[in-house]
Motif scaffolding. Structure first.
Motif, PDB file in Angstrom:
ATOM      1  N   THR A  62      18.046  93.734 116.639  1.00 14.64           N
ATOM      2  CA  THR A  62      19.436  93.362 116.373  1.00 14.64           C
ATOM      3  C   THR A  62      20.264  94.588 116.001  1.00 14.64           C
ATOM      4  O   THR A  62      21.431  94.688 116.369  1.00 14.64           O
ATOM      5  CB  THR A  62      19.517  92.314 115.251  1.00 14.64           C
ATOM      6  N   ILE A  63      19.674  95.521 115.287  1.00 16.31           N
ATOM      7  CA  ILE A  63      20.401  96.736 114.918  1.00 16.31           C
ATOM      8  C   ILE A  63      20.669  97.573 116.170  1.00 16.31           C
ATOM      9  O   ILE A  63      21.753  98.136 116.339  1.00 16.31           O
ATOM     10  CB  ILE A  63      19.612  97.539 113.868  1.00 16.31           C
ATOM     11  N   ALA A  67      24.375  98.617 117.601  1.00 21.74           N
ATOM     12  CA  ALA A  67      24.746  99.995 117.910  1.00 21.74           C
ATOM     13  C   ALA A  67      25.238 100.110 119.348  1.00 21.74           C
ATOM     14  O   ALA A  67      26.204 100.829 119.629  1.00 21.74           O
ATOM     15  CB  ALA A  67      23.548 100.915 117.688  1.00 21.74           C
ATOM     16  N   ALA A  68      24.600  99.400 120.271  1.00 18.57           N
ATOM     17  CA  ALA A  68      25.034  99.423 121.668  1.00 18.57           C
ATOM     18  C   ALA A  68      26.418  98.802 121.810  1.00 18.57           C
ATOM     19  O   ALA A  68      27.262  99.302 122.570  1.00 18.57           O
ATOM     20  CB  ALA A  68      24.029  98.690 122.547  1.00 18.57           C
ATOM     21  N   ASP A  69      26.678  97.728 121.100  1.00 19.26           N
ATOM     22  CA  ASP A  69      27.993  97.088 121.138  1.00 19.26           C
ATOM     23  C   ASP A  69      29.090  98.011 120.597  1.00 19.26           C
ATOM     24  O   ASP A  69      30.182  98.064 121.127  1.00 19.26           O
ATOM     25  CB  ASP A  69      27.981  95.777 120.351  1.00 19.26           C
ATOM     26  N   GLN A  70      28.774  98.728 119.524  1.00 19.06           N
ATOM     27  CA  GLN A  70      29.748  99.656 118.951  1.00 19.06           C
ATOM     28  C   GLN A  70      30.057 100.798 119.907  1.00 19.06           C
ATOM     29  O   GLN A  70      31.204 101.237 120.013  1.00 19.06           O
ATOM     30  CB  GLN A  70      29.250 100.194 117.619  1.00 19.06           C
ATOM     31  N   LYS A  73      32.487  99.502 122.512  1.00 21.75           N
ATOM     32  CA  LYS A  73      33.833  99.367 121.976  1.00 21.75           C
ATOM     33  C   LYS A  73      34.531 100.719 121.888  1.00 21.75           C
ATOM     34  O   LYS A  73      35.710 100.848 122.136  1.00 21.75           O
ATOM     35  CB  LYS A  73      33.794  98.708 120.594  1.00 21.75           C
ATOM     36  N   LYS A  74      33.793 101.759 121.504  1.00 23.18           N
ATOM     37  CA  LYS A  74      34.379 103.092 121.375  1.00 23.18           C
ATOM     38  C   LYS A  74      34.751 103.674 122.731  1.00 23.18           C
ATOM     39  O   LYS A  74      35.688 104.428 122.855  1.00 23.18           O
ATOM     40  CB  LYS A  74      33.407 104.039 120.664  1.00 23.18           C
ATOM     41  N   GLN A  75      34.004 103.320 123.760  1.00 19.93           N
ATOM     42  CA  GLN A  75      34.276 103.845 125.094  1.00 19.93           C
ATOM     43  C   GLN A  75      35.541 103.225 125.696  1.00 19.93           C
ATOM     44  O   GLN A  75      36.181 103.841 126.527  1.00 19.93           O
ATOM     45  CB  GLN A  75      33.089 103.595 126.022  1.00 19.93           C
TER      46      GLN A  75
END
Length: 76
Positions: A62-63, A67-70, A73-75
């Protein structure tokens, strides 16, 4: 492969090359230190690689997903 692993591998290859060149120039007993240096670097590489793999296994999925989702979002 991380930077420190790449450097260890390059160092081991360099020590092996130096050992081969010294072996042609001198006797086996006099060039033995370079062979041992090569083996020590290879064992260190294996230790560092296994340590990194164990560390990555300990992180929960889950962590990793968070991290992949964040990063996505930043990209954007």
């Amino acid at each position: 492969m991380k930077l420190n692993e790449t450097l260890l591998l390059a160092g081991a290859a360099g020590a092996l090359l130096i050992w081969l060149l010294e072996l042609q120039r001198t006797s086996f007993a006099e060039s033995y230190i370079y062979l041992m240096l090569c083996l020590a670097l290879l064992f260190t590489l294996q230790f560092v690689r296994n340590k990194r793999i164990q560390r990555e296994k300990q992180v929960s999925p889950t962590i990793k997903q968070m991290a992949a989702d964040q990063k996505k979002k930043k990209q954007k």
